[in-house]
Design an enzyme around this catalytic site. Structure first.
Site, PDB file in Angstrom:
ATOM      1  N   HIS A 271      -1.885   0.552  -3.992  1.00 41.79           N
ATOM      2  CA  HIS A 271      -2.860  -0.131  -3.134  1.00 41.79           C
ATOM      3  C   HIS A 271      -2.688   0.251  -1.655  1.00 41.79           C
ATOM      4  O   HIS A 271      -3.601   0.031  -0.856  1.00 41.79           O
ATOM      5  CB  HIS A 271      -2.727  -1.648  -3.252  1.00 41.79           C
ATOM      6  CG  HIS A 271      -3.526  -2.269  -4.363  1.00 41.79           C
ATOM      7  ND1 HIS A 271      -4.888  -2.090  -4.485  1.00 41.79           N
ATOM      8  CD2 HIS A 271      -3.166  -3.091  -5.377  1.00 41.79           C
ATOM      9  CE1 HIS A 271      -5.319  -2.787  -5.533  1.00 41.79           C
ATOM     10  NE2 HIS A 271      -4.296  -3.399  -6.106  1.00 41.79           N
TER      11      HIS A 271
ATOM     12  N   GLU B 154      -0.626  -6.803  -3.038  1.00 39.91           N
ATOM     13  CA  GLU B 154      -0.352  -5.617  -2.219  1.00 39.91           C
ATOM     14  C   GLU B 154      -0.338  -5.887  -0.722  1.00 39.91           C
ATOM     15  O   GLU B 154      -0.872  -5.103   0.058  1.00 39.91           O
ATOM     16  CB  GLU B 154      -1.400  -4.550  -2.547  1.00 39.91           C
ATOM     17  CG  GLU B 154      -2.858  -4.882  -2.130  1.00 39.91           C
ATOM     18  CD  GLU B 154      -3.662  -5.629  -3.178  1.00 39.91           C
ATOM     19  OE1 GLU B 154      -3.059  -6.345  -4.007  1.00 39.91           O
ATOM     20  OE2 GLU B 154      -4.904  -5.497  -3.174  1.00 39.91           O
TER      21      GLU B 154
ATOM     22  N   HIS C 267       1.735   0.012  -9.104  1.00 41.76           N
ATOM     23  CA  HIS C 267       0.385  -0.486  -8.847  1.00 41.76           C
ATOM     24  C   HIS C 267       0.244  -1.011  -7.409  1.00 41.76           C
ATOM     25  O   HIS C 267      -0.653  -0.593  -6.664  1.00 41.76           O
ATOM     26  CB  HIS C 267       0.042  -1.587  -9.866  1.00 41.76           C
ATOM     27  CG  HIS C 267      -1.306  -2.199  -9.679  1.00 41.76           C
ATOM     28  ND1 HIS C 267      -2.417  -1.802 -10.396  1.00 41.76           N
ATOM     29  CD2 HIS C 267      -1.754  -3.161  -8.842  1.00 41.76           C
ATOM     30  CE1 HIS C 267      -3.467  -2.507 -10.012  1.00 41.76           C
ATOM     31  NE2 HIS C 267      -3.087  -3.340  -9.058  1.00 41.76           N
ATOM     32  N   GLU C 268       1.131  -1.910  -7.037  1.00 41.92           N
ATOM     33  CA  GLU C 268       1.006  -2.502  -5.693  1.00 41.92           C
ATOM     34  C   GLU C 268       1.225  -1.452  -4.610  1.00 41.92           C
ATOM     35  O   GLU C 268       0.564  -1.463  -3.570  1.00 41.92           O
ATOM     36  CB  GLU C 268       1.969  -3.681  -5.521  1.00 41.92           C
ATOM     37  CG  GLU C 268       1.827  -4.798  -6.566  1.00 41.92           C
ATOM     38  CD  GLU C 268       0.402  -5.265  -6.813  1.00 41.92           C
ATOM     39  OE1 GLU C 268      -0.451  -5.143  -5.911  1.00 41.92           O
ATOM     40  OE2 GLU C 268       0.131  -5.738  -7.936  1.00 41.92           O
TER      41      GLU C 268
ATOM     42  N   GLU D 298      -9.359  -1.964  -7.386  1.00 41.98           N
ATOM     43  CA  GLU D 298      -8.484  -2.089  -8.564  1.00 41.98           C
ATOM     44  C   GLU D 298      -8.572  -0.922  -9.546  1.00 41.98           C
ATOM     45  O   GLU D 298      -7.563  -0.495 -10.089  1.00 41.98           O
ATOM     46  CB  GLU D 298      -8.738  -3.423  -9.275  1.00 41.98           C
ATOM     47  CG  GLU D 298      -8.412  -4.652  -8.421  1.00 41.98           C
ATOM     48  CD  GLU D 298      -6.966  -4.721  -7.929  1.00 41.98           C
ATOM     49  OE1 GLU D 298      -6.093  -4.047  -8.510  1.00 41.98           O
ATOM     50  OE2 GLU D 298      -6.722  -5.450  -6.943  1.00 41.98           O
TER      51      GLU D 298
ATOM     52  N   TYR E 152     -10.540  -3.326 -13.209  1.00 45.65           N
ATOM     53  CA  TYR E 152      -9.257  -2.645 -13.410  1.00 45.65           C
ATOM     54  C   TYR E 152      -9.391  -1.482 -14.404  1.00 45.65           C
ATOM     55  O   TYR E 152      -9.110  -0.335 -14.072  1.00 45.65           O
ATOM     56  CB  TYR E 152      -8.208  -3.629 -13.950  1.00 45.65           C
ATOM     57  CG  TYR E 152      -7.705  -4.606 -12.919  1.00 45.65           C
ATOM     58  CD1 TYR E 152      -6.492  -4.406 -12.285  1.00 45.65           C
ATOM     59  CD2 TYR E 152      -8.442  -5.736 -12.564  1.00 45.65           C
ATOM     60  CE1 TYR E 152      -6.006  -5.303 -11.336  1.00 45.65           C
ATOM     61  CE2 TYR E 152      -7.968  -6.637 -11.615  1.00 45.65           C
ATOM     62  CZ  TYR E 152      -6.756  -6.416 -11.005  1.00 45.65           C
ATOM     63  OH  TYR E 152      -6.288  -7.288 -10.065  1.00 45.65           O
TER      64      TYR E 152
ATOM     65  N   ASP F 144     -13.255 -14.636  -7.349  1.00 47.92           N
ATOM     66  CA  ASP F 144     -12.219 -14.662  -8.370  1.00 47.92           C
ATOM     67  C   ASP F 144     -12.792 -14.325  -9.756  1.00 47.92           C
ATOM     68  O   ASP F 144     -12.096 -13.789 -10.615  1.00 47.92           O
ATOM     69  CB  ASP F 144     -11.628 -16.069  -8.390  1.00 47.92           C
ATOM     70  CG  ASP F 144     -10.189 -16.070  -8.825  1.00 47.92           C
ATOM     71  OD1 ASP F 144      -9.462 -15.160  -8.410  1.00 47.92           O
ATOM     72  OD2 ASP F 144      -9.806 -16.971  -9.593  1.00 47.92           O
TER      73      ASP F 144
HETATM   74  N1  BES Z   1      -4.757  -7.430  -5.688  1.00 47.17           N
HETATM   75  C1  BES Z   1      -4.367  -7.803  -6.992  1.00 47.17           C
HETATM   76  C2  BES Z   1      -4.214  -9.280  -7.153  1.00 47.17           C
HETATM   77  C3  BES Z   1      -5.449 -10.089  -6.846  1.00 47.17           C
HETATM   78  C4  BES Z   1      -6.722  -9.639  -7.153  1.00 47.17           C
HETATM   79  C5  BES Z   1      -5.314 -11.322  -6.258  1.00 47.17           C
HETATM   80  C6  BES Z   1      -7.838 -10.415  -6.845  1.00 47.17           C
HETATM   81  C7  BES Z   1      -6.419 -12.088  -5.949  1.00 47.17           C
HETATM   82  C8  BES Z   1      -7.692 -11.636  -6.238  1.00 47.17           C
HETATM   83  C9  BES Z   1      -3.066  -7.103  -7.414  1.00 47.17           C
HETATM   84  O1  BES Z   1      -2.934  -5.810  -6.936  1.00 47.17           O
HETATM   85  C10 BES Z   1      -3.085  -6.977  -8.901  1.00 47.17           C
HETATM   86  O2  BES Z   1      -3.944  -6.317  -9.401  1.00 47.17           O
HETATM   87  N2  BES Z   1      -2.142  -7.599  -9.589  1.00 47.17           N
HETATM   88  C11 BES Z   1      -2.015  -7.535 -11.022  1.00 47.17           C
HETATM   89  C12 BES Z   1      -0.931  -6.579 -11.451  1.00 47.17           C
HETATM   90  C13 BES Z   1      -1.360  -5.213 -11.811  1.00 47.17           C
HETATM   91  C14 BES Z   1      -0.184  -4.438 -12.352  1.00 47.17           C
HETATM   92  C15 BES Z   1      -2.540  -5.101 -12.707  1.00 47.17           C
HETATM   93  C16 BES Z   1      -1.593  -8.900 -11.504  1.00 47.17           C
HETATM   94  O3  BES Z   1      -1.214  -9.728 -10.678  1.00 47.17           O
HETATM   95  O4  BES Z   1      -1.618  -9.137 -12.702  1.00 47.17           O
HETATM   96 ZN    ZN Z   2      -4.281  -4.495  -7.916  1.00 53.14          ZN
END
Ligand code: BES
Ligand code: ZN
Length: 617
Positions: free
Chosen positions: A314, A286, A310-311, A333, A396, A388
């Site tokens: 954010h 995002e 989703h993005e 999330e 989520y 991480d």
């Molecule tokens: N912000 C996240 C990606 C992220 C989280 C990167 C933690 C690094 C550390 C992004 O918004 C996200 O949640 N992406 C998901 C997609 C979503 C539709 C659930 C993904 O990449 O799978």
């Molecule tokens: Zn996200």
């Protein structure tokens, strides 16, 4: 002086309070960062960087405007693997004393700078290393069009420090500007105001006027073209991807309007999306004003655009109101999944969003089985760990169901009002779990038993009920197949021609890896799963391929693990392979070829699964 019992108690209590205050002032140490914004906070960052593809480094300077809150002389910045050349005070230009602390795993080295009186700005002259974990340097062969090199960054959660010296904590916000020099045949874009076409000089200027946390710093450089989607949205991609991308994202303006109607004005001017090469380790990121997206959502039928919702969501949950620490990750999330589903419901209807909710619930239940109990609280404890580790379905999907439970308890109208006021009141601020819970208690009349959700493992009894007739029907179809119904009959009885990606996901997942190679062949002959070009379906099918030992699927498995680097797809497949000796051997062979194409974020995860010891880099 003689003190009576009460006086003594009073003295005791007030000195205890004073002590607490003192301790909290003294030790405002932040998790995962050595910054001390309580003493000196970065208010604005200016980056002046040259993108050097040949040596795979970003070189130049980061100039920071300081907000000096106390007379303290030390400025502490997070860095990891940066080569520091010199530090200057501005406007005087006077060189400042600095030192780099020892390198700590995950956290990197603290850059300590001795400030002088009157120093309002500090410039750090530095360069990044080729191994900088945020940055992936792609050769032309690793891009879609194979003509030009490409670079992109991924700063969340704590990787900004591998390419910018900064206060790398979501508790600090800054505005930023940048001057980026790239080879003249390439275009640079950032999480900021962006150019829409190349210029001859290869120098691009950027500005982000709204204050953001460091994890939202982002840069991409490549042979990028731009097309409008609507009055305030558009798409960047490599030339051969651009048209497909524009088609797939046709509903973006609708999503922005739906989002605004729910939780208030979009505060970032434009909303653009860039499709990165397929090694991007996430589905989406995002980055403000410019979502970074994987091309694996370009299914050709718009079935995977929930990721854009989703993005986009954010832009409120996360980018406006930001988790104060990574322990509060669910505030980013969980809220975003909730908001995403509301956008999807507004545009595609409740049946559609209930399918998404059901898939989310199934994933959550499965992951709770795998996780340590403490990691299934909404409020995480990531002390001493890589943030991480917090990227599980707890933040989520448990986060989503908590908010949905609240919605169902107080009623949608009231809950929407509450959320709207929350985003407005705390816009451009960081938020802790406790801060949110307080606001909740103060603003909703209902008594909420949040303890069972936030500070307890697993799923409480009041988890909302998801109703999806469509997916129940899919379960019947799967059972009928297991009971021996012929495939032509299955197609007719269950109208599988009408099924969308989500039906197929549910169908394939419902077999829980218990199919024989013969059953696999039957399904494949009828539905051509091995040949599918839908990444979500391919992923689920490949899980079954591995589980059943269905030989005809293995060449495509190798191809799928090599042609894209999205961790969500790689991780379960490598994990599944690693459960048998033959599978592990196959995994190692594939990984040896695929690994150089993966981003560091994915490499780190798969290295662990396969116990791979990197040599060098
Ligand atoms: N912000 C996240 C990606 C992220 C989280 C990167 C933690 C690094 C550390 C992004 O918004 C996200 O949640 N992406 C998901 C997609 C979503 C539709 C659930 C993904 O990449 O799978
Ligand atoms: Zn996200």
């Amino acid at each position: 002086m003689i003190l009576n019992k009460w006086d003594r108690l009073r003295v005791l209590v007030s000195s205890a309070i004073a002590l607490c205050l003192l301790v909290s002032l003294e030790a405002q140490e932040l998790p995962h960062s050595c910054a001390r914004p309580d003493q000196v906070a970065i208010a604005h960052l200016h980056l002046d960087l040259k993108v050097d593809f040949e040596n795979q480094k970003l070189a130049g300077s980061a100039t920071m405007k300081l907000n000096r809150r106390t007379p303290d002389k030390m400025l502490f910045l997070d860095t990891s693997g940066l080569k520091i050349f010199k530090v200057q005070a501005q406007p005087s230009g006077k060189e400042l004393k600095w030192s780099l602390g020892e390198h700590e795993p995950d956290l990197g080295s603290c850059l300590s700078i001795e400030l002088v009186e009157g120093a309002e700005e500090v410039s750090v002259y530095y360069e990044s290393q080729p191994s900088a974990e945020a940055v992936q340097w792609l050769t032309p062969e690793q891009t879609t069009d194979k003509q030009y090199p490409f670079l992109f960054t991924q700063s969340q959660a704590i990787l900004a420090r591998t390419w910018v010296p900064c206060q790398d904590t979501p508790a600090v916000r800054m505005t930023y500007s940048a001057k980026i020099q790239v080879p003249p045949e390439l275009l640079a874009v950032m999480s900021a105001s962006n150019p829409q076409k190349k210029n001859e000089t290869g120098v691009y200027e950027f500005e982000m006027k709204q204050p953001i946390p460091a994890y939202l710093l982002a840069l991409a450089v490549g042979d990028l073209k731009f097309l409008e989607l609507g009055p305030r949205s558009g798409v960047y991609a490599e030339p051969s991807v651009l048209k497909r991308a524009v088609w797939e994202l046709a509903d973006t303006e609708k999503m922005i309007s739906a989002a605004e109607a729910l939780y208030g004005e979009y505060r970032w001017d434009r909303y653009d999306v860039i499709f990165l090469p397929s090694s991007f380790p996430f589905g989406g990121m995002e980055n403000p004003r410019l979502t970074f997206a994987t091309p694996t959502i370009l299914a050709g039928d718009r079935s995977l655009v929930a990721l854009i919702a989703h993005e986009l969501a954010h832009s409120w949950s996360g980018n406006l109101v930001t988790n104060a620490t990574w322990d509060d990750f669910w505030l980013n999330e969980g809220f975003t999944v909730y908001f995403e589903q509301r956008i999807m419901e507004a545009i595609y209807g409740r049946e559609y969003s209930e399918m998404l909710a059901r898939l989310s619930l199934d994933g959550l239940l499965a992951e709770i089985e795998e996780l340590e109990a403490r990691d299934t609280w909404l409020k995480l404890d990531l002390r001493g760990r890589n943030p991480d580790d917090g990227m599980t379905s707890i933040a989520y999907d448990k986060g989503y169901f908590f908010l949905r439970m609240l919605e169902e308890k107080v009623g949608r109208e009231k809950f929407d009002q509450f959320l709207k006021s929350y985003f407005k009141k705390f816009a451009f601020k960081s938020m802790t779990t406790e801060g949110f819970l307080n606001y909740l208690q103060e603003n909703l009349d209902e008594k909420i038993d949040f303890k069972a959700w936030v500070y307890s493992p697993g799923l409480p009894a009041d988890v909302p009920v998801v109703q999806t007739k469509a997916l129940e029907r899919v379960e019947k179809a799967a059972q009928a197949f297991l009971d021996g119904l012929s495939l032509p009959a299955l197609v007719d009885d269950f109208e599988t021609n009408q099924w969308t990606t989500h039906h197929w996901n549910h169908f394939l997942r419902s077999f829980k890896n218990n199919l024989s190679p013969t059953q696999m062949k039957k399904l494949d002959d009828q539905f051509k799963f091995t040949r599918s070009r839908n990444s979500e379906i391919t992923h689920d099918w490949m899980m079954l391929v591995i589980g059943s030992g269905y030989q005809a699927g293995f060449p495509r498995l190798e191809e799928f693990l090599t042609e894209q680097g999205r961790r969500k797809f790689l991780q379960p497949l490598y994990e599944k392979l690693a459960t048998t000796p033959e599978g592990l051997e196959r995994a190692n062979l594939i990984y040896a070829k695929a690994r150089p194409g993966y981003h560091a974020v994915s490499r780190q995860t798969i290295d662990k699964i396969l116990n791979y010891k990197p040599t060098g880099n």
